[in-house]
Design a protein around this motif. Sequence first.
Motif, PDB file in Angstrom:
ATOM      1  N   THR A   1       0.820  -1.212   0.000  1.00 58.25           N
ATOM      2  CA  THR A   1       0.000   0.000   0.000  1.00 58.25           C
ATOM      3  C   THR A   1       0.851   1.258   0.000  1.00 58.25           C
ATOM      4  O   THR A   1       0.534   2.234  -0.676  1.00 58.25           O
ATOM      5  N   SER A   2       1.960   1.219   0.770  1.00 56.80           N
ATOM      6  CA  SER A   2       2.799   2.409   0.887  1.00 56.80           C
ATOM      7  C   SER A   2       3.344   2.838  -0.461  1.00 56.80           C
ATOM      8  O   SER A   2       3.537   4.024  -0.710  1.00 56.80           O
ATOM      9  N   PHE A   3       3.605   1.854  -1.340  1.00 60.20           N
ATOM     10  CA  PHE A   3       4.192   2.228  -2.619  1.00 60.20           C
ATOM     11  C   PHE A   3       3.133   2.492  -3.677  1.00 60.20           C
ATOM     12  O   PHE A   3       3.346   3.280  -4.576  1.00 60.20           O
TER      13      PHE A   3
ATOM     14  N   GLY B   1       1.631   8.920  -1.626  1.00 55.04           N
ATOM     15  CA  GLY B   1       1.264  10.103  -0.861  1.00 55.04           C
ATOM     16  C   GLY B   1       1.327   9.883   0.637  1.00 55.04           C
ATOM     17  O   GLY B   1       1.685  10.782   1.402  1.00 55.04           O
ATOM     18  N   LEU B   2       0.992   8.665   1.061  1.00 50.58           N
ATOM     19  CA  LEU B   2       1.042   8.338   2.490  1.00 50.58           C
ATOM     20  C   LEU B   2       2.469   8.469   3.011  1.00 50.58           C
ATOM     21  O   LEU B   2       2.704   8.984   4.098  1.00 50.58           O
ATOM     22  N   VAL B   3       3.433   7.973   2.222  1.00 49.40           N
ATOM     23  CA  VAL B   3       4.833   8.035   2.650  1.00 49.40           C
ATOM     24  C   VAL B   3       5.319   9.478   2.622  1.00 49.40           C
ATOM     25  O   VAL B   3       6.047   9.917   3.519  1.00 49.40           O
ATOM     26  N   ILE B   4       4.885  10.239   1.609  1.00 49.39           N
ATOM     27  CA  ILE B   4       5.325  11.636   1.508  1.00 49.39           C
ATOM     28  C   ILE B   4       4.911  12.416   2.740  1.00 49.39           C
ATOM     29  O   ILE B   4       5.687  13.175   3.323  1.00 49.39           O
TER      30      ILE B   4
ATOM     31  N   ALA C   1      -9.231  -0.893  12.020  1.00 43.72           N
ATOM     32  CA  ALA C   1      -9.371  -2.311  11.668  1.00 43.72           C
ATOM     33  C   ALA C   1     -10.840  -2.664  11.480  1.00 43.72           C
ATOM     34  O   ALA C   1     -11.191  -3.427  10.582  1.00 43.72           O
ATOM     35  N   LEU C   2     -11.709  -2.064  12.302  1.00 41.08           N
ATOM     36  CA  LEU C   2     -13.132  -2.345  12.165  1.00 41.08           C
ATOM     37  C   LEU C   2     -13.716  -1.708  10.914  1.00 41.08           C
ATOM     38  O   LEU C   2     -14.785  -2.079  10.470  1.00 41.08           O
TER      39      LEU C   2
ATOM     40  N   ALA D   1      -0.801  -1.736   7.384  1.00 42.59           N
ATOM     41  CA  ALA D   1      -0.563  -1.259   6.028  1.00 42.59           C
ATOM     42  C   ALA D   1      -0.769   0.252   5.921  1.00 42.59           C
ATOM     43  O   ALA D   1      -0.036   0.939   5.223  1.00 42.59           O
ATOM     44  N   ARG D   2      -1.759   0.767   6.651  1.00 33.50           N
ATOM     45  CA  ARG D   2      -2.157   2.160   6.472  1.00 33.50           C
ATOM     46  C   ARG D   2      -1.368   3.123   7.359  1.00 33.50           C
ATOM     47  O   ARG D   2      -1.079   4.253   6.957  1.00 33.50           O
ATOM     48  N   ILE D   3      -0.994   2.693   8.567  1.00 29.27           N
ATOM     49  CA  ILE D   3      -0.358   3.583   9.533  1.00 29.27           C
ATOM     50  C   ILE D   3       1.121   3.238   9.720  1.00 29.27           C
ATOM     51  O   ILE D   3       1.980   4.109   9.674  1.00 29.27           O
ATOM     52  N   VAL D   4       1.401   1.948   9.934  1.00 35.19           N
ATOM     53  CA  VAL D   4       2.761   1.568  10.336  1.00 35.19           C
ATOM     54  C   VAL D   4       3.725   1.584   9.145  1.00 35.19           C
ATOM     55  O   VAL D   4       4.782   2.214   9.211  1.00 35.19           O
TER      56      VAL D   4
END
Lengths: 265, 153, 273
Positions: free
Chosen positions: A39-41, A45-48, A136-137, A144-147
């Motif tokens: 997901t990060s790749f 934008g999440l990584v940026i 998660a709910l 995947a989304r935060i860590v």
Amino acid sequence: MFNRIVSGIRSIGHRVIESIWRLGLASRFFMLVLLKSGTSFRRFGLVIRELYYSGVLSLIIIVVSGLFVGMVLGLQGYETLQKYGSESAVGTLVALSLVRELGPVVAALLFASRAGSAITAEIGLMKATEQLEAMALMAVDPIARIVAPRFWAGVISMPLLAAIFSVMGIYGGHLVTVIFIGVDEGSYWSQMQSAVDFRFDILNGFIKSCFFGVAVTAIAVFEGYNAPPTAEGVSGATTRTVVTSSLVILGLDFVLTAFMFRGVS
Amino acid sequence: MQRTALDFWVGLFVLIGITALMILSMKVGNLSVYNTSQNYVLTGHFENIGGLKVRAPVKSAGVVVGRVTDIQFSTQTYDAVVTMSLDSRFPFPKDTFASILTAGLLGEQYIGLAAGGDEVMLKDGDKLMKTNSAMVLEELIGRFLFDKASESD
Amino acid sequence: MPPKTLIEINDLNFSYGTRAILKGINMSMSRGQVIAIMGGSGSGKTTLLRLISGTLRPTSGHVRFAGEVVHELDRDALFSLRRKMGMLFQFGALFTDLSVFDNVAFQMREHTSLPESMIRDLVLMKLHAVGLRGAQHLMPAELSGGMARRVALARSIALDPMLIMYDEPFTGLDPISLTVIGNLIRRLTDVLGMTSIVVTHDVQESLKIVDYVYFIADGVIAAEGTPQQVRDSIAPFVHQFVHGEEDGPVPFHYPAPTYQQDLDLDPKEMPVV
């Protein structure tokens, strides 16, 4: 007496089992982060966004510390080298210490206390306020989304920050020795250039800082994600991030140095 | 924070970081002089290399033109075989004289090349025929004392 | 017409290690209903919600959601099931790094490929439903407790779920916010045709809005019924709970050895009280 010995042995055993268990938990978590990094790749934008928090916001402390460390190295190196009449080698001393050791190590230590602790505190608080569970709910995987984005942002920032630290240090040394003290500018650079090797010194320093980046951010996200969901839990995890990553950086530095510079002067 | 501002700062950060890496490579590491892709290798036999080490610079007229890549002991000739890698931009004539010199009195040792007058240039894998060993301080002092002693006789 | 029963819980048991939390729970919940689950603190209400959402696995028995047994699903199927559920946490659990607008838009952006203009319309509709359209640019830290919970409510209805679970929605709210949240739960359930499960110990507020009440005590269903039945009940447990009496079937004292034993007193030397 006998009982005391038995309970002493038992507490050693307990600690060993506990730490091995924790190490296993950490390795398993690290694997999960790597597996869920897709997901990060796909959504870079999440990584940026995380690059801003771990990279850009660490820039000031890295630039200022790098400058001062270089200035001190220049001053001390000049004082010592001058006794042997080889003050023109001060450029070599400043550059080699920074590129090989101080750049990657000190930048990583600063990064651990600036960005690593922030990552742990942020993830820990998200856990304590049930944000991770809520995510998660909502059928969104928090790893995947935060860590993972925070992990990769740290891995990308670290080598860049270490390089910036070294360059600032070399210019700091230049400032003190060439401009203030009056060492010859040409010999400052040329001695440095003839002594510093691209592959052995700069590339190895770069590789070191990559390792440190992985270690620090992996520890930071792990401590945050496994922090007990209370105020003391999060603050304890933040402290542990800084302490553990500092120890790991120094230990890893020794191991990497032993591998890289073995057999070479 | 606005998305565009965020992108701007991150972009700036990455640019500064890459510039720092470039400075380290070019200005500090002198990558431009020592380019691994365009090198030629020479070997030379020295009776005594003193404190010469792998990665020591090879200089000519004070300019770095290459580096020592390997030092071996030869059991055929019982001397040191030094392999060095030179930048192809700097070809040297066949009769170039290689000597092990010291930077300053106690400084690091390096190989100094003094070009000869031959028309033929050295090629990759060639052997330097004319070499001069390192000055070993103890020998110098010993010789000096010996000379003094014989003078006073 | 889909089947009327949405959730069916059959003989559900759950224990942490040897400590049994839930012992043989049976429940049935239909569409369009607001169901309250009441019980003292630590009686396993929140555990029940976690079992329904599949965060925990039951020791035995099962939860059936829209015909599927929750704990038998693999990860992907469970995630797609969770898209049909919403959950409102005790303090909202809003994402603190996102604005109100982005919080509500979160699921739409993660799970759909709707164009941004349509997401904007949908988010404003959801925020309008909870009366906070004007607060769209605020950050969660700038909201009051009641507002945060309303935003969380808007977020949990973002993808029009079939079920919303509310974990203690009334805790720590002033009387006005309390009524606002209560009425919102009722109104949204009716308008969207979903099912709401409200875990709470706020008896008076919830009795006003719910269709059916379950009382859980010591891991079993102690009583159940419609609000009217509950109010009129003479069962000692329900009476104690509804009227908030200190002692009764739910004892004031946690189970312990006798006081004399704990204080190491010889019964003969005890003063006569």
